[in-house]
Design a protein around this motif. Structure first.
Motif, PDB file in Angstrom:
ATOM      1  N   CYS A  38       0.832  -1.210   0.000  1.00 34.32           N
ATOM      2  CA  CYS A  38       0.000   0.000   0.000  1.00 34.32           C
ATOM      3  C   CYS A  38       0.865   1.259   0.000  1.00 34.32           C
ATOM      4  O   CYS A  38       0.600   2.204  -0.759  1.00 34.32           O
ATOM      5  CB  CYS A  38      -0.936   0.006   1.199  1.00 34.32           C
ATOM      6  SG  CYS A  38      -2.234  -1.239   1.125  1.00 34.32           S
ATOM      7  N   VAL A  39       1.907   1.272   0.827  1.00 34.61           N
ATOM      8  CA  VAL A  39       2.808   2.428   0.885  1.00 34.61           C
ATOM      9  C   VAL A  39       3.474   2.625  -0.468  1.00 34.61           C
ATOM     10  O   VAL A  39       3.549   3.754  -0.973  1.00 34.61           O
ATOM     11  CB  VAL A  39       3.854   2.258   2.015  1.00 34.61           C
ATOM     12  CG1 VAL A  39       4.953   3.311   1.903  1.00 34.61           C
ATOM     13  CG2 VAL A  39       3.185   2.330   3.374  1.00 34.61           C
ATOM     14  N   ILE A  42       1.015   4.159  -2.904  1.00 31.38           N
ATOM     15  CA  ILE A  42       0.787   5.580  -2.616  1.00 31.38           C
ATOM     16  C   ILE A  42       1.985   6.408  -3.065  1.00 31.38           C
ATOM     17  O   ILE A  42       1.827   7.484  -3.651  1.00 31.38           O
ATOM     18  CB  ILE A  42       0.471   5.779  -1.124  1.00 31.38           C
ATOM     19  CG1 ILE A  42      -0.895   5.163  -0.808  1.00 31.38           C
ATOM     20  CG2 ILE A  42       0.504   7.260  -0.745  1.00 31.38           C
ATOM     21  CD1 ILE A  42      -1.196   5.021   0.665  1.00 31.38           C
ATOM     22  N   GLU A  43       3.201   5.891  -2.818  1.00 26.27           N
ATOM     23  CA  GLU A  43       4.404   6.600  -3.260  1.00 26.27           C
ATOM     24  C   GLU A  43       4.456   6.732  -4.775  1.00 26.27           C
ATOM     25  O   GLU A  43       5.069   7.649  -5.297  1.00 26.27           O
ATOM     26  CB  GLU A  43       5.663   5.884  -2.769  1.00 26.27           C
ATOM     27  CG  GLU A  43       5.914   6.055  -1.295  1.00 26.27           C
ATOM     28  CD  GLU A  43       7.109   5.255  -0.793  1.00 26.27           C
ATOM     29  OE1 GLU A  43       7.562   4.312  -1.487  1.00 26.27           O
ATOM     30  OE2 GLU A  43       7.582   5.574   0.313  1.00 26.27           O
ATOM     31  N   ASN A  47      -4.146   7.300  -5.241  1.00 24.95           N
ATOM     32  CA  ASN A  47      -4.873   8.111  -4.282  1.00 24.95           C
ATOM     33  C   ASN A  47      -5.128   7.283  -3.021  1.00 24.95           C
ATOM     34  O   ASN A  47      -5.758   6.221  -3.096  1.00 24.95           O
ATOM     35  CB  ASN A  47      -6.205   8.554  -4.906  1.00 24.95           C
ATOM     36  CG  ASN A  47      -7.031   9.411  -3.992  1.00 24.95           C
ATOM     37  OD1 ASN A  47      -7.194   9.127  -2.816  1.00 24.95           O
ATOM     38  ND2 ASN A  47      -7.582  10.471  -4.559  1.00 24.95           N
ATOM     39  N   PRO A  48      -4.659   7.755  -1.856  1.00 21.13           N
ATOM     40  CA  PRO A  48      -4.825   6.980  -0.614  1.00 21.13           C
ATOM     41  C   PRO A  48      -6.282   6.700  -0.255  1.00 21.13           C
ATOM     42  O   PRO A  48      -6.613   5.610   0.219  1.00 21.13           O
ATOM     43  CB  PRO A  48      -4.167   7.850   0.460  1.00 21.13           C
ATOM     44  CG  PRO A  48      -3.293   8.791  -0.272  1.00 21.13           C
ATOM     45  CD  PRO A  48      -3.897   8.972  -1.631  1.00 21.13           C
ATOM     46  N   GLU A  49      -7.163   7.667  -0.491  1.00 22.72           N
ATOM     47  CA  GLU A  49      -8.573   7.457  -0.171  1.00 22.72           C
ATOM     48  C   GLU A  49      -9.189   6.408  -1.084  1.00 22.72           C
ATOM     49  O   GLU A  49      -9.988   5.574  -0.639  1.00 22.72           O
ATOM     50  CB  GLU A  49      -9.339   8.772  -0.260  1.00 22.72           C
ATOM     51  CG  GLU A  49      -8.949   9.743   0.836  1.00 22.72           C
ATOM     52  CD  GLU A  49      -9.661  11.080   0.733  1.00 22.72           C
ATOM     53  OE1 GLU A  49     -10.574  11.230  -0.107  1.00 22.72           O
ATOM     54  OE2 GLU A  49      -9.305  11.976   1.511  1.00 22.72           O
ATOM     55  N   LEU A  51      -7.526   3.963  -2.518  1.00 22.56           N
ATOM     56  CA  LEU A  51      -6.943   2.689  -2.100  1.00 22.56           C
ATOM     57  C   LEU A  51      -7.666   2.150  -0.870  1.00 22.56           C
ATOM     58  O   LEU A  51      -8.007   0.962  -0.807  1.00 22.56           O
ATOM     59  CB  LEU A  51      -5.450   2.855  -1.815  1.00 22.56           C
ATOM     60  CG  LEU A  51      -4.689   1.614  -1.373  1.00 22.56           C
ATOM     61  CD1 LEU A  51      -4.811   0.491  -2.401  1.00 22.56           C
ATOM     62  CD2 LEU A  51      -3.232   1.965  -1.114  1.00 22.56           C
ATOM     63  N   ALA A  52      -7.936   3.008   0.091  1.00 20.40           N
ATOM     64  CA  ALA A  52      -8.668   2.590   1.295  1.00 20.40           C
ATOM     65  C   ALA A  52     -10.062   2.086   0.927  1.00 20.40           C
ATOM     66  O   ALA A  52     -10.530   1.070   1.460  1.00 20.40           O
ATOM     67  CB  ALA A  52      -8.762   3.744   2.288  1.00 20.40           C
TER      68      ALA A  52
END
Length: 72
Positions: A38-39, A42-43, A47-49, A51-52
């Motif tokens: 996941c990190v 994101i890197e 988009n983190p949201e 992905l969540a």
């Protein structure tokens, strides 16, 4: 591996360890390998949201498939 690369790798591993501890405190149920993936995503611009949201949807789908109430 040069000393600089070794130090950078050690720092990244330490950061991942800290993130995993935070993840455990927040009860995310992400193992270290999944968290690292996941990190990395994101890197690389995910988009983190989003992905969540995908992780939550996959968990819901998994729960509905393995639920005894679905007739299996």
């Amino acid at each position: 591996m040069s000393a600089r690369e070794t130090a950078r790798h050690g720092s990244a591993e330490e950061t991942l360890d800290i993130l995993h501890e935070i993840s455990q405190l927040l009860n995310t149920q992400l193992d270290k390998a999944t968290l690292a993936t996941c990190v990395n995503m994101i890197e690389n611009g995910v988009n983190p949201e989003a992905l969540a949201a995908v992780i939550q949807e996959l968990r819901r789908e998994s729960a509905s498939i393995t639920s005894p109430a679905n007739g299996r």
